[in-house]
Design an enzyme around this catalytic site. Structure first.
Site, PDB file in Angstrom:
ATOM      1  N   HIS A  80     -65.628 -10.454 -13.464  1.00 27.32           N
ATOM      2  CA  HIS A  80     -64.203 -10.148 -13.614  1.00 27.32           C
ATOM      3  C   HIS A  80     -64.053  -8.650 -13.379  1.00 27.32           C
ATOM      4  O   HIS A  80     -64.973  -7.878 -13.681  1.00 27.32           O
ATOM      5  CB  HIS A  80     -63.680 -10.394 -15.030  1.00 27.32           C
ATOM      6  CG  HIS A  80     -63.828 -11.783 -15.568  1.00 27.32           C
ATOM      7  ND1 HIS A  80     -64.994 -12.251 -16.106  1.00 27.32           N
ATOM      8  CD2 HIS A  80     -62.926 -12.792 -15.694  1.00 27.32           C
ATOM      9  CE1 HIS A  80     -64.811 -13.497 -16.527  1.00 27.32           C
ATOM     10  NE2 HIS A  80     -63.582 -13.848 -16.289  1.00 27.32           N
ATOM     11  N   ASP A  99     -65.089  -6.605 -16.310  1.00 31.31           N
ATOM     12  CA  ASP A  99     -66.519  -6.634 -16.684  1.00 31.31           C
ATOM     13  C   ASP A  99     -67.242  -5.448 -16.085  1.00 31.31           C
ATOM     14  O   ASP A  99     -68.257  -4.993 -16.616  1.00 31.31           O
ATOM     15  CB  ASP A  99     -67.240  -7.869 -16.115  1.00 31.31           C
ATOM     16  CG  ASP A  99     -66.626  -9.174 -16.533  1.00 31.31           C
ATOM     17  OD1 ASP A  99     -65.957  -9.212 -17.573  1.00 31.31           O
ATOM     18  OD2 ASP A  99     -66.830 -10.167 -15.799  1.00 31.31           O
TER      19      ASP A  99
END
Ligand code: XUL
Ligand code: CO
Length: 437
Positions: free
Chosen positions: A100, A103
């Site tokens: 993501h 992340d």
């Protein structure tokens, strides 16, 4: 700098090995059903669980230290995670990763700054990819964590929040394309509702479709040739989620004309939350030509929430690989959307978890290939429908039969015989026989 200095490259040592840091079944170059295991099993590391999550749950804070020697929330930490992640993947022979946006960098208050950080870190990741040959399986945008997404992203009641979601999708697509990602995922996150007392379902679904359409248009315009994926999930965090299961998501894609660009990313634990088996959602995707990628994990039948455990149930991985082999493989891969149990907090545990998951899928592949080669199950299924091979059955299949004709046939026949035993227990014996020999 080494982040896992005590961990060697993980070798394949075979089923009799007792070395905890060796594969017992995942033998990347072993030929199974005509090609090497590593081609059947393009494994991916999930950035979020492996490099970010430290075990925080509703009742307690992190048990695992994922600082990798840097201060959390800094770009130095983001880079340390890249270094640690690539060392981790190399030591296990993992070929792909999934991420993501949030992340890979700490989110800033200003999206322009977050995007600048994404540019910087993706340059760094790209260097590592060139050095190691490791590739990006898919990217996605986290549109569920930040409080602004409390009512969803595409499904939000706020047009401003919708625009913010659009900006995140645009940037996550840019980065995915930059990293050569094979896919782009939409997991519904908070795309659902808690109560119909405040929700216009049709309005929200139309908006989700509109966001996806814009994503496809933009993605194709910047050269993204891969698949978009929906990752169905029935509940959690929302009570009702719009992408309940594969059948629901496929119907949605067809309704809004998105079915040419999208496939399914099926997660085992999501399928079981929907009251299905993992195999069921794989089959529904496959028969609709939409089996794209897999989030490899398992749930816990005693708990009933999204526990994201590393898969160890070989019966399930076998049935998964049976579906994948029958479908001719995945266009995506097997992303371990799975986390260590909270008390397994050491660096070694991260490796044990991946060895468990990779071995469970390798064993599943070996067993599924044998089930297919053995032929008794497929043969039984073919025989079970044999009455459609000729005569009136063949006419039904050809689409030429009329209701009047079939009714006349039935009247002439009298009562039909029973349709034949389903032989479930016999078939289960075959599966166990193959699994345990
Ligand atoms: C949540 C989940 C996500 C998606 C990507 O249940 O599975 O991590 O895989 O957003
Ligand atoms: Co997932």
């Amino acid at each position: 700098m080494m982040y896992f200095p005590n961990i060697p490259m993980i070798p394949y040592e075979g089923p009799n090995s007792t070395n905890p840091l060796a594969f017992k079944f995942y033998n990347p170059d072993q030929i199974v059903a005509g090609k090497p295991m590593k081609e059947h099993l393009p494994f991916a590391m999930a950035w979020w669980h492996n490099l970010c999550a430290g075990g925080t749950d509703m009742f307690g804070r992190d048990t695992a230290d994922k600082s990798f020697g840097a201060e959390k929330g800094t770009m130095a930490h983001a880079k340390a995670k890249v270094d640690a992640g690539f060392e981790f993947m190399q030591k296990l022979g993992i070929q792909y990763f999934c991420f993501h946006d949030v992340d890979i960098v700490p989110e800033a208050d200003d999206i322009k700054e977050t995007n600048r950080r994404l540019d910087e870190i993706s340059d760094y990741i790209l260097e590592k990819m060139k050095e190691t040959g490791i590739k990006c399986l898919w990217g996605t945008a986290n549109m569920f964590g930040n409080p602004r997404f409390m009512n969803g992203a595409g499904s939000t009641n706020s047009a401003d929040v919708f625009c913010f979601a659009a900006a995140q999708v645009k940037k996550a697509l840019d980065i995915t394309v930059k990293l050569g990602g094979k896919g782009y995922v939409f997991w519904g996150g908070r795309e659902g509702y808690e109560t119909l007392l405040n929700t216009d379902v049709k309005f929200e679904q139309e908006n989700i479709a509109a966001l996806m359409k814009m994503a496809v248009k933009y993605g194709r315009s910047i050269g993204f040739k891969g698949d978009f994926y929906i990752e169905p999930k029935p509940k959690e965090p929302m009570k009702h989620q719009y992408d309940f299961d594969a059948a629901t998501a496929i119907g949605f894609l067809r309704q809004y004309g998105l079915d040419k660009d999208f496939k399914m990313n099926i997660e085992a634990n999501h399928a079981t939350l929907a009251g299905h088996t993992f195999q069921h959602d794989l089959r529904i995707s496959a028969i609709n030509g939409m089996l794209g990628s897999i989030d490899a994990n398992q749930g816990d039948y005693l708990l009933g929430w999204d526990t994201d455990e590393f898969p160890f149930n070989v019966y399930e991985t076998t049935m998964c690989m049976y579906e994948v082999l029958k479908a001719g493989g995945l266009t995506g891969g097997f992303n371990f959307d799975a986390k260590n149990r909270r008390p397994s907090y050491t660096m070694e545990d991260m490796f044990h978890a991946y060895i468990l998951g990779m071995d469970a899928f390798a064993l599943g592949l070996l067993k599924a290939a044998r089930i297919i080669e053995d032929g008794r199950i497929d043969g039984f299924i073919a025989d079970r429908y044999a009455s459609y091979n000729s005569g009136i059955g063949a006419k039904i299949r050809s689409g030429e039969a009329t209701l009047e004709e079939l009714a006349a046939y039935a009247e002439a026949m009298g009562a039909p015989e029973l349709p034949g035993s389903g032989r479930q227990e016999y078939l289960e014996c075959i599966v166990n026989n193959i699994l345990f020999t």
